[in-house]
Motif scaffolding. Structure first.
Motif, PDB file in Angstrom:
ATOM      1  N   PRO A 124     -23.039 -21.814  12.354  1.00  0.00           N
ATOM      2  CA  PRO A 124     -23.946 -20.804  12.918  1.00  0.00           C
ATOM      3  C   PRO A 124     -23.782 -19.406  12.346  1.00  0.00           C
ATOM      4  N   ILE A 125     -22.546 -19.012  11.999  1.00  0.00           N
ATOM      5  CA  ILE A 125     -22.364 -17.674  11.415  1.00  0.00           C
ATOM      6  C   ILE A 125     -23.083 -17.599  10.068  1.00  0.00           C
ATOM      7  N   ASP A 126     -22.819 -18.594   9.219  1.00  0.00           N
ATOM      8  CA  ASP A 126     -23.445 -18.595   7.890  1.00  0.00           C
ATOM      9  C   ASP A 126     -24.965 -18.641   8.020  1.00  0.00           C
ATOM     10  N   ASP A 158     -21.291 -15.582   0.423  1.00  0.00           N
ATOM     11  CA  ASP A 158     -19.831 -15.695   0.242  1.00  0.00           C
ATOM     12  C   ASP A 158     -19.348 -17.128   0.428  1.00  0.00           C
ATOM     13  N   ALA A 181     -16.655  -8.173   7.182  1.00  0.00           N
ATOM     14  CA  ALA A 181     -16.633  -9.315   6.259  1.00  0.00           C
ATOM     15  C   ALA A 181     -17.689  -9.087   5.177  1.00  0.00           C
ATOM     16  N   ARG A 195      -5.774  -5.971   9.946  1.00  0.00           N
ATOM     17  CA  ARG A 195      -7.075  -5.292  10.105  1.00  0.00           C
ATOM     18  C   ARG A 195      -6.899  -3.873  10.652  1.00  0.00           C
ATOM     19  N   TYR A 236     -13.632  -5.480  16.303  1.00  0.00           N
ATOM     20  CA  TYR A 236     -14.337  -6.601  16.927  1.00  0.00           C
ATOM     21  C   TYR A 236     -14.099  -6.558  18.445  1.00  0.00           C
ATOM     22  N   TYR A 261     -13.833 -15.651  19.467  1.00  0.00           N
ATOM     23  CA  TYR A 261     -14.680 -16.587  18.705  1.00  0.00           C
ATOM     24  C   TYR A 261     -14.031 -16.915  17.362  1.00  0.00           C
ATOM     25  N   PHE A 262     -13.630 -15.881  16.611  1.00  0.00           N
ATOM     26  CA  PHE A 262     -13.078 -16.157  15.279  1.00  0.00           C
ATOM     27  C   PHE A 262     -11.661 -16.705  15.326  1.00  0.00           C
TER      28      PHE A 262
HETATM   29  N1  GSH Z   1     -18.965 -21.811   8.466  1.00  0.00           N
HETATM   30  C1  GSH Z   1     -18.709 -21.462   9.854  1.00  0.00           C
HETATM   31  C2  GSH Z   1     -19.978 -20.865  10.484  1.00  0.00           C
HETATM   32  O1  GSH Z   1     -20.905 -20.555   9.739  1.00  0.00           O
HETATM   33  O2  GSH Z   1     -20.027 -20.732  11.708  1.00  0.00           O
HETATM   34  C3  GSH Z   1     -17.554 -20.507   9.964  1.00  0.00           C
HETATM   35  C4  GSH Z   1     -17.908 -19.104   9.553  1.00  0.00           C
HETATM   36  C5  GSH Z   1     -16.699 -18.161   9.646  1.00  0.00           C
HETATM   37  O3  GSH Z   1     -15.903 -18.226  10.614  1.00  0.00           O
HETATM   38  N2  GSH Z   1     -16.568 -17.312   8.650  1.00  0.00           N
HETATM   39  C6  GSH Z   1     -15.461 -16.392   8.602  1.00  0.00           C
HETATM   40  C7  GSH Z   1     -15.871 -15.082   9.237  1.00  0.00           C
HETATM   41  O4  GSH Z   1     -17.038 -14.769   9.369  1.00  0.00           O
HETATM   42  C8  GSH Z   1     -15.059 -16.198   7.157  1.00  0.00           C
HETATM   43  S1  GSH Z   1     -15.977 -15.012   6.267  1.00  0.00           S
HETATM   44  N3  GSH Z   1     -14.873 -14.306   9.653  1.00  0.00           N
HETATM   45  C9  GSH Z   1     -15.058 -12.990  10.152  1.00  0.00           C
HETATM   46  C10 GSH Z   1     -13.864 -12.181   9.797  1.00  0.00           C
HETATM   47  O5  GSH Z   1     -12.875 -12.746   9.325  1.00  0.00           O
HETATM   48  O6  GSH Z   1     -13.916 -10.978   9.946  1.00  0.00           O
END
Ligand code: GSH
Length: 243
Positions: A81-83, A108, A163, A211, A220, A227-228
């Motif tokens: 969902p994030i992507d 990314d 990010a 961070r 955040y 969530y993360f």
């Molecule tokens: N592919 C999964 C989605 O799309 O929900 C996971 C996405 C995800 O968790 N991405 C990380 C993120 O957004 C890696 S870039 N993290 C935020 C951060 O670390 O600040």
């Protein structure tokens, strides 16, 4: 005489209008700035004076774009969902603002068939001036035995609370020497600070302490941290507890 960087401002202006309110930031760069710091095997296949834009998500992306996106789509059967949310906002901005123009959008999370990333996100952020990319070679007279030490970017306003999401290459837009390369703010200038940053990022990134290497203007929310910190496979269960 044309206004300096008119091409650049017209592109970034449109993107900012669409994306800032959703919690994204945009920073222009020339392909030559990116390619000049990388070996040729990692170059992007465009002339040096081609315009590109790096897109970051800031802390408020979660509340301003992601939660409303989930609400609209519903969670059922939604993978990554994030992507998907990032792709939705960036690709609709590009198709609405630049229809008919050739824009190579690289996310990314995308890999080439060679399994290499489609662009080096931290390098793009650094050369655009968005966020300083600290690497172990910048720490003199120090070695980390055994461990591979990855570098990490620090944003002047958000520290590590952001990010890097995408690189947009405007294939038909060329920019001249009037576009000057901004240096990213060096927010961790001391050797001790850089050691602390790289150790926190490489040895215990999950506790988020890297961070906070600088005082961030915004971080955040607790919801976003939760969530993360949750494994992607368990995130839907977490969302259900939020109602
Ligand atoms: N592919 C999964 C989605 O799309 O929900 C996971 C996405 C995800 O968790 N991405 C990380 C993120 O957004 C890696 S870039 N993290 C935020 C951060 O670390 O600040």
């Amino acid at each position: 005489m044309a206004a300096p960087c008119a091409n650049v401002e017209s592109v970034t202006g449109l993107l900012k209008e669409r994306l800032l309110k959703c919690g994204f930031e945009v920073y222009p760069l020339k392909i030559g700035w990116y390619n000049s710091v990388l070996p040729s095997s990692l170059h992007l296949p465009y002339p040096d004076d081609t315009l590109a834009v790096v897109v970051l998500s800031t802390p408020c992306m979660f509340e301003q774009a992601f939660l409303p996106f989930l609400e609209k789509k519903g969670c059922q059967g939604l993978s990554d969902p994030i992507d998907q949310c990032v792709r939705h906002h960036i690709s609709s901005a590009v198709s609405e603002c630049f229809s008919g123009q050739k824009v190579d959008v690289r996310y990314d999370y995308e890999l080439l068939p060679s399994r290499k990333p489609k662009f080096l996100a931290q390098t793009a952020a650094h050369v655009s001036g968005a966020a300083y990319y600290y690497q172990k070679s910048y720490v003199t007279d120090h070695s980390w035995p055994k461990n591979k030490i990855f570098g990490v970017c620090v944003h002047p306003n958000y520290g590590g609370w952001f990010a890097i999401r995408a690189l947009l290459v405007f294939e038909d837009v060329t920019v001249g020497s009037e576009m000057l390369q901004p240096a990213p703010p060096d927010c961790v200038p001391t050797r001790e600070g850089r050691i602390q940053l790289l150790e926190a990022f490489n040895l215990h990134w999950q506790d988020y302490s890297y961070r906070d290497i600088i005082r961030a203007a915004e971080t955040y929310s607790q919801k976003q941290r939760d969530y993360f910190s949750t494994l992607p496979a368990q995130r839907f269960a977490l969302l259900r507890t939020w109602g």
